[in-house]
Scaffold this motif. Structure first.
Motif, PDB file in Angstrom:
ATOM      1  N   UNK A 182      48.001  29.608  51.772  1.00 22.84           N
ATOM      2  CA  UNK A 182      47.030  28.526  51.525  1.00 22.84           C
ATOM      3  C   UNK A 182      45.660  29.098  51.157  1.00 22.84           C
ATOM      4  N   UNK A 183      45.252  30.163  51.853  1.00 23.05           N
ATOM      5  CA  UNK A 183      43.956  30.781  51.526  1.00 23.05           C
ATOM      6  C   UNK A 183      44.015  31.388  50.118  1.00 23.05           C
ATOM      7  N   UNK A 184      45.148  31.988  49.785  1.00 18.20           N
ATOM      8  CA  UNK A 184      45.293  32.562  48.440  1.00 18.20           C
ATOM      9  C   UNK A 184      45.148  31.475  47.375  1.00 18.20           C
ATOM     10  N   UNK A 185      45.716  30.310  47.668  1.00 17.59           N
ATOM     11  CA  UNK A 185      45.613  29.198  46.703  1.00 17.59           C
ATOM     12  C   UNK A 185      44.162  28.763  46.553  1.00 17.59           C
ATOM     13  N   UNK A 186      43.443  28.686  47.693  1.00 21.40           N
ATOM     14  CA  UNK A 186      42.021  28.297  47.624  1.00 21.40           C
ATOM     15  C   UNK A 186      41.215  29.303  46.797  1.00 21.40           C
ATOM     16  N   UNK A 187      41.624  30.570  46.878  1.00 20.98           N
ATOM     17  CA  UNK A 187      40.891  31.614  46.154  1.00 20.98           C
ATOM     18  C   UNK A 187      41.382  31.752  44.707  1.00 20.98           C
ATOM     19  N   UNK A 234      35.705  25.677  54.174  1.00 16.95           N
ATOM     20  CA  UNK A 234      34.287  25.284  54.228  1.00 16.95           C
ATOM     21  C   UNK A 234      33.385  26.406  53.735  1.00 16.95           C
ATOM     22  N   UNK A 235      33.738  27.633  54.081  1.00 18.60           N
ATOM     23  CA  UNK A 235      32.945  28.784  53.624  1.00 18.60           C
ATOM     24  C   UNK A 235      32.955  28.849  52.091  1.00 18.60           C
ATOM     25  N   UNK A 236      34.134  28.626  51.510  1.00 17.41           N
ATOM     26  CA  UNK A 236      34.242  28.683  50.048  1.00 17.41           C
ATOM     27  C   UNK A 236      33.435  27.570  49.399  1.00 17.41           C
ATOM     28  N   UNK A 237      33.486  26.373  50.001  1.00 14.27           N
ATOM     29  CA  UNK A 237      32.718  25.234  49.462  1.00 14.27           C
ATOM     30  C   UNK A 237      31.243  25.580  49.454  1.00 14.27           C
ATOM     31  N   UNK A 238      30.786  26.164  50.553  1.00 14.72           N
ATOM     32  CA  UNK A 238      29.363  26.489  50.645  1.00 14.72           C
ATOM     33  C   UNK A 238      28.990  27.591  49.646  1.00 14.72           C
ATOM     34  N   UNK A 240      30.516  28.164  46.806  1.00 15.45           N
ATOM     35  CA  UNK A 240      30.574  27.585  45.458  1.00 15.45           C
ATOM     36  C   UNK A 240      29.337  26.741  45.180  1.00 15.45           C
ATOM     37  N   UNK A 241      28.885  26.027  46.223  1.00 15.16           N
ATOM     38  CA  UNK A 241      27.700  25.185  46.100  1.00 15.16           C
ATOM     39  C   UNK A 241      26.485  26.046  45.724  1.00 15.16           C
ATOM     40  N   UNK A 242      26.322  27.150  46.471  1.00 17.63           N
ATOM     41  CA  UNK A 242      25.194  28.056  46.207  1.00 17.63           C
ATOM     42  C   UNK A 242      25.298  28.622  44.797  1.00 17.63           C
ATOM     43  N   UNK A 243      26.513  29.029  44.457  1.00 15.84           N
ATOM     44  CA  UNK A 243      26.713  29.657  43.152  1.00 15.84           C
ATOM     45  C   UNK A 243      26.452  28.657  42.017  1.00 15.84           C
ATOM     46  N   UNK A 244      26.831  27.358  42.214  1.00 12.48           N
ATOM     47  CA  UNK A 244      26.580  26.331  41.202  1.00 12.48           C
ATOM     48  C   UNK A 244      25.079  26.130  41.010  1.00 12.48           C
ATOM     49  N   UNK A 245      24.375  26.095  42.185  1.00 11.14           N
ATOM     50  CA  UNK A 245      22.921  25.884  42.107  1.00 11.14           C
ATOM     51  C   UNK A 245      22.241  27.041  41.361  1.00 11.14           C
ATOM     52  N   UNK A 246      22.765  28.251  41.657  1.00  7.65           N
ATOM     53  CA  UNK A 246      22.152  29.426  41.029  1.00  7.65           C
ATOM     54  C   UNK A 246      22.345  29.416  39.519  1.00  7.65           C
ATOM     55  N   UNK A 247      23.580  29.082  39.102  1.00  2.83           N
ATOM     56  CA  UNK A 247      23.852  29.126  37.661  1.00  2.83           C
ATOM     57  C   UNK A 247      23.332  27.878  36.958  1.00  2.83           C
ATOM     58  N   UNK A 248      23.116  26.794  37.762  1.00  3.76           N
ATOM     59  CA  UNK A 248      22.608  25.519  37.270  1.00  3.76           C
ATOM     60  C   UNK A 248      23.431  24.951  36.123  1.00  3.76           C
ATOM     61  N   UNK A 255      33.632  32.169  41.712  1.00  4.54           N
ATOM     62  CA  UNK A 255      33.097  33.132  42.667  1.00  4.54           C
ATOM     63  C   UNK A 255      33.218  34.547  42.134  1.00  4.54           C
ATOM     64  N   UNK A 256      32.234  35.313  42.483  1.00  3.35           N
ATOM     65  CA  UNK A 256      32.196  36.716  42.148  1.00  3.35           C
ATOM     66  C   UNK A 256      33.409  37.423  42.758  1.00  3.35           C
ATOM     67  N   UNK A 257      33.964  38.391  42.014  1.00  3.07           N
ATOM     68  CA  UNK A 257      35.166  39.107  42.497  1.00  3.07           C
ATOM     69  C   UNK A 257      34.920  39.737  43.875  1.00  3.07           C
ATOM     70  N   UNK A 258      33.723  40.283  44.084  1.00  9.08           N
ATOM     71  CA  UNK A 258      33.425  40.936  45.368  1.00  9.08           C
ATOM     72  C   UNK A 258      33.437  39.928  46.518  1.00  9.08           C
ATOM     73  N   UNK A 259      32.948  38.717  46.230  1.00  8.26           N
ATOM     74  CA  UNK A 259      32.949  37.689  47.289  1.00  8.26           C
ATOM     75  C   UNK A 259      34.393  37.318  47.646  1.00  8.26           C
ATOM     76  N   UNK A 260      35.241  37.216  46.634  1.00 14.16           N
ATOM     77  CA  UNK A 260      36.649  36.890  46.888  1.00 14.16           C
ATOM     78  C   UNK A 260      37.277  37.983  47.768  1.00 14.16           C
ATOM     79  N   UNK A 261      36.971  39.226  47.452  1.00 10.28           N
ATOM     80  CA  UNK A 261      37.507  40.340  48.258  1.00 10.28           C
ATOM     81  C   UNK A 261      36.964  40.287  49.686  1.00 10.28           C
ATOM     82  N   UNK A 262      35.688  39.925  49.837  1.00  9.69           N
ATOM     83  CA  UNK A 262      35.086  39.836  51.173  1.00  9.69           C
ATOM     84  C   UNK A 262      35.713  38.707  51.993  1.00  9.69           C
ATOM     85  N   UNK A 263      35.956  37.565  51.338  1.00  7.87           N
ATOM     86  CA  UNK A 263      36.605  36.435  52.033  1.00  7.87           C
ATOM     87  C   UNK A 263      38.016  36.859  52.450  1.00  7.87           C
TER      88      UNK A 263
END
Ligand code: KG4
Ligand code: ZN
Length: 362
Positions: A182-187, A234-238, A240-248, A255-263
């Protein structure tokens, strides 16, 4: 006549598998995977699985026999997974096993899929060599403790002797493998998830996210993984929210590849930690002679090394399947379990009456 050479069939989920075993020796173990078919949905669809098993079963039976250099006349018995598993998928293996048992007048043995995973560490290669030195007739090998972690089950089992099992801990919701999937699907990593998450976790920081350790404060031996899965969501939603705001861009944020690896690494650290806590607790309670490992999640290198590390102070060995193919679903483990059942005289007396049991317990 002793029953030693067995043709075993497993169609419990998304692998069509047929093996030829001689006692604990794996003579051939053929797998036809449906991963490509189920990848597009991110999971297994029972009716598609059934159709794929039906298309492949004859070929896989023939291939297992060819590789064993034996024919059906030389086989002593037919074994088949009765459950647990997906009902439409189980039906295909059972129908084929009945057909072969009748046509070649062979005894039929119905096997619990989880008993197959539980006994998988006992498998020997075709030359009779195994990763562990084990004699089932020696009572000093018991009790043993088994950790079973697969896509459908997560259980701690006391083995008093082969054939005598008591489940002392189980998951209250998702299984460990299911959480990986399930986590793999979310990612967005596809199906199945365990192997790819393990791979990406190697490049990630496992301390990057502080997910709660499931059930840690609770006293018992049960597991729970759905809370961890939700925390990741919830962590992924948050993120993604930050990343959307940043890219506007306002659209879907990638998500950045490194963030996916960290999650992946943080999720895996917490899930494995939870498995270790409960297994350690069970070791203290049961004081087993060894810990056995079975099921697809057991293929995870981190899990195995942490289990071995945890067992060191107890001077206990980890009995783990070898080779890797024996962790995930395969028919060789069903053949081995069937050999022990044959010694106990556990045969199906009325072949026509054999039916699948999708929710069969150990
Ligand atoms: O035992 P199995 O083949 O099927 C069941 O009986 O359920 O287990 C499959 C599960 C899947 O959820 C898969 O993601 C997981 O085992 N798995 C792993 C790894 N390889 C397979 N989980 C963690 N790390 C792995 N390397
Ligand atoms: Zn399985």
């Amino acid at each position: 006549m002793p029953i030693d050479t067995i043709l075993a069939i497993d169609t419990s989920c998304d692998e069509t598998s047929v093996a030829v075993t001689h006692r604990r020796r794996v003579i051939s173990n053929v797998l036809s995977s449906q991963v490509e078919l189920h990848k597009k949905y991110g999971g297994v669809f029972p009716t598609d699985a059934k159709r794929a098993h039906q298309e492949k079963i004859d070929h896989v039976v023939n291939e297992a026999l060819t590789r064993s250099h034996l024919n059906l006349e030389q086989i002593d018995a037919i074994a088949v997974t009765q459950g647990p598993g997906l009902a439409p998928a189980l039906e295909v293996g059972i129908a084929k096993a009945k057909e072969l048992a009748k046509q070649f007048q062979k005894p039929l043995i119905a096997v619990n899929h989880m008993q197959g995973h539980l006994l998988s560490p006992l498998a020997q290669n075709s030359k009779g060599i195994s990763s562990i030195d084990f004699d089932e007739t020696n009572s000093s090998n018991f009790p043993a403790l088994s950790l079973l972690a697969s896509g459908g089950h997560t259980e701690l089992v006391v083995i008093k002797k082969i054939g005598d099992y008591t489940v002392i801990g189980r998951t209250r919701d998702d299984a460990a493998g299911e959480a990986y999937d399930k986590v793999a699907r979310m990612l967005g990593l596809g199906y199945p998830g365990g192997e790819i998450i393990e791979l990406l976790a190697k490049q990630g920081n496992s301390q990057a996210f502080d997910f709660p350790i499931p059930m840690a404060p609770e006293p018992g031996l049960d597991f729970s993984f759905s809370g961890l899965k939700t925390a990741v969501m919830y962590q992924l939603k948050s993120l993604q929210h930050t990343s959307t705001k940043q890219t506007q861009t306002g659209g879907q944020a990638f998500l950045d590849k490194q963030i996916i690896c960290d999650v992946a690494a943080s999720f895996q650290r917490v899930l494995i930690h939870s498995l270790i806590i409960k297994t350690k607790r069970a070791v203290k309670k049961i004081q087993p002679k060894a810990v056995w490992l079975g099921g697809g999640v057991g293929a995870n290198t981190q899990l195995r090394s942490q289990l071995r590390h945890m067992l060191q102070p107890f001077k206990l060995k980890l009995y783990a399947p070898y080779p890797k193919k024996l962790y995930t679903d395969n028919a060789a483990m069903i053949g081995i379990a069937a050999w022990y059942q044959a010694q106990r005289g556990e045969f199906i007396t009325d072949i026509d009456s054999l039916d699948r049991k999708p929710n069969l317990d150990l």
